[in-house]
Design a protein around this motif. Structure first.
Motif, PDB file in Angstrom:
ATOM      1  N   ASP A   1       0.861  -1.178   0.000  1.00  0.00           N
ATOM      2  CA  ASP A   1       0.000   0.000   0.000  1.00  0.00           C
ATOM      3  C   ASP A   1       0.899   1.230   0.000  1.00  0.00           C
ATOM      4  O   ASP A   1       1.828   1.326   0.813  1.00  0.00           O
ATOM      5  N   VAL A   2       0.642   2.157  -0.917  1.00  0.00           N
ATOM      6  CA  VAL A   2       1.476   3.353  -1.055  1.00  0.00           C
ATOM      7  C   VAL A   2       0.603   4.600  -1.078  1.00  0.00           C
ATOM      8  O   VAL A   2      -0.582   4.543  -1.407  1.00  0.00           O
ATOM      9  N   ASP A   3       1.215   5.737  -0.756  1.00  0.00           N
ATOM     10  CA  ASP A   3       0.517   7.014  -0.772  1.00  0.00           C
ATOM     11  C   ASP A   3       0.376   7.528  -2.199  1.00  0.00           C
ATOM     12  O   ASP A   3       1.190   7.222  -3.065  1.00  0.00           O
ATOM     13  N   ILE A   4      -0.657   8.357  -2.396  1.00  0.00           N
ATOM     14  CA  ILE A   4      -0.895   9.049  -3.662  1.00  0.00           C
ATOM     15  C   ILE A   4      -0.809  10.543  -3.375  1.00  0.00           C
ATOM     16  O   ILE A   4      -1.423  11.037  -2.422  1.00  0.00           O
ATOM     17  N   THR A   5      -0.045  11.274  -4.203  1.00  0.00           N
ATOM     18  CA  THR A   5       0.084  12.723  -4.014  1.00  0.00           C
ATOM     19  C   THR A   5      -1.044  13.464  -4.714  1.00  0.00           C
ATOM     20  O   THR A   5      -1.708  12.919  -5.587  1.00  0.00           O
ATOM     21  N   GLU A   6      -1.183  14.727  -4.336  1.00  0.00           N
ATOM     22  CA  GLU A   6      -2.033  15.605  -5.122  1.00  0.00           C
ATOM     23  C   GLU A   6      -1.371  15.816  -6.482  1.00  0.00           C
ATOM     24  O   GLU A   6      -0.282  15.306  -6.737  1.00  0.00           O
ATOM     25  N   VAL A   7      -1.998  16.561  -7.338  1.00  0.00           N
ATOM     26  CA  VAL A   7      -1.561  16.697  -8.725  1.00  0.00           C
ATOM     27  C   VAL A   7      -0.199  17.385  -8.834  1.00  0.00           C
ATOM     28  O   VAL A   7       0.060  18.395  -8.188  1.00  0.00           O
ATOM     29  N   VAL A   8       0.649  16.802  -9.689  1.00  0.00           N
ATOM     30  CA  VAL A   8       2.001  17.280  -9.950  1.00  0.00           C
ATOM     31  C   VAL A   8       2.087  17.695 -11.415  1.00  0.00           C
ATOM     32  O   VAL A   8       1.583  16.984 -12.292  1.00  0.00           O
ATOM     33  N   GLY A   9       2.720  18.820 -11.697  1.00  0.00           N
ATOM     34  CA  GLY A   9       3.012  19.198 -13.073  1.00  0.00           C
ATOM     35  C   GLY A   9       4.252  18.447 -13.523  1.00  0.00           C
ATOM     36  O   GLY A   9       5.242  18.387 -12.792  1.00  0.00           O
ATOM     37  N   ILE A  10       4.189  17.849 -14.711  1.00  0.00           N
ATOM     38  CA  ILE A  10       5.313  17.062 -15.230  1.00  0.00           C
ATOM     39  C   ILE A  10       5.669  17.591 -16.613  1.00  0.00           C
ATOM     40  O   ILE A  10       4.852  17.520 -17.535  1.00  0.00           O
TER      41      ILE A  10
END
Length: 183
Positions: A120-129
């Protein structure tokens, strides 16, 4: 092809039955020996990891700039050479990078690895790539010790992997800008 659809349908049904989000992360770092012409291509050049310069930005900061609530020079960003991993569906950031960008954790999901282990892993808020002059945004997984660029970024930016020359190239059909298929 019909078999693939059936398998996907079963997987989707299983996910909804247990109400768990699941993402498969498979690291495929293929290194072909120079004498293996079938894997290395006609020239016999070794195939290896593909790394690309990437600029990551806190997309929330960018939104605040657009609304006049934050100065443009205050947008948190991070530049690095990232590993392009065609076996990974989503992109991955180490916790240190997520923290440097000031990204909030918005959820958790199950990540399945190539050797069938899961975590189980964390999910970040939106990142610009940003890669090769093209830009997209997406949530990323928090995991590991290096930035990985996954399939969803490659598809959205309409970039192809050139493993012989170890680089990403624009889709030859759309060299000037990404084109996203709707159907």
């Amino acid at each position: 092809m019909m078999k693939e659809r059936t398998e996907l349908r079963r997987e989707d049904e299983m996910i909804s039955e247990y109400n768990v989000r699941s993402v498969r992360i498979e690291t495929r770092r293929v290194v072909a020996r120079s004498h293996d012409r079938s894997a290395a291509g006609e020239g016999g050049t070794a195939v290896g990891e593909v790394r690309v310069k990437v600029k990551l930005t806190n997309a929330g900061d960018e939104i605040l700039v657009g609304r006049g609530l934050l100065a443009a020079d205050k947008v948190r960003s991070y530049e690095t050479d990232a590993l392009v991993d065609t076996g990974a569906v989503k992109s991955v950031l180490p916790i240190e990078v997520a923290q440097q960008l000031g990204l909030a954790i918005v959820g958790r999901t199950r990540a399945k690895f190539a050797k069938d282990s899961a975590e189980d892993v964390d999910i970040t808020e939106v990142v610009g790539i940003g890669i090769n002059g093209r830009r997209t945004t997406e949530e990323t997984l928090v995991l590991g010790s290096e930035v990985l660029i996954g399939q969803t970024v490659l598809e959205t930016l309409d970039l192809f992997v050139d493993p012989i020359n170890r680089r990403l190239i624009p889709n030859p059909e759309h060299p000037d800008q990404p084109v996203i298929n709707i159907k």
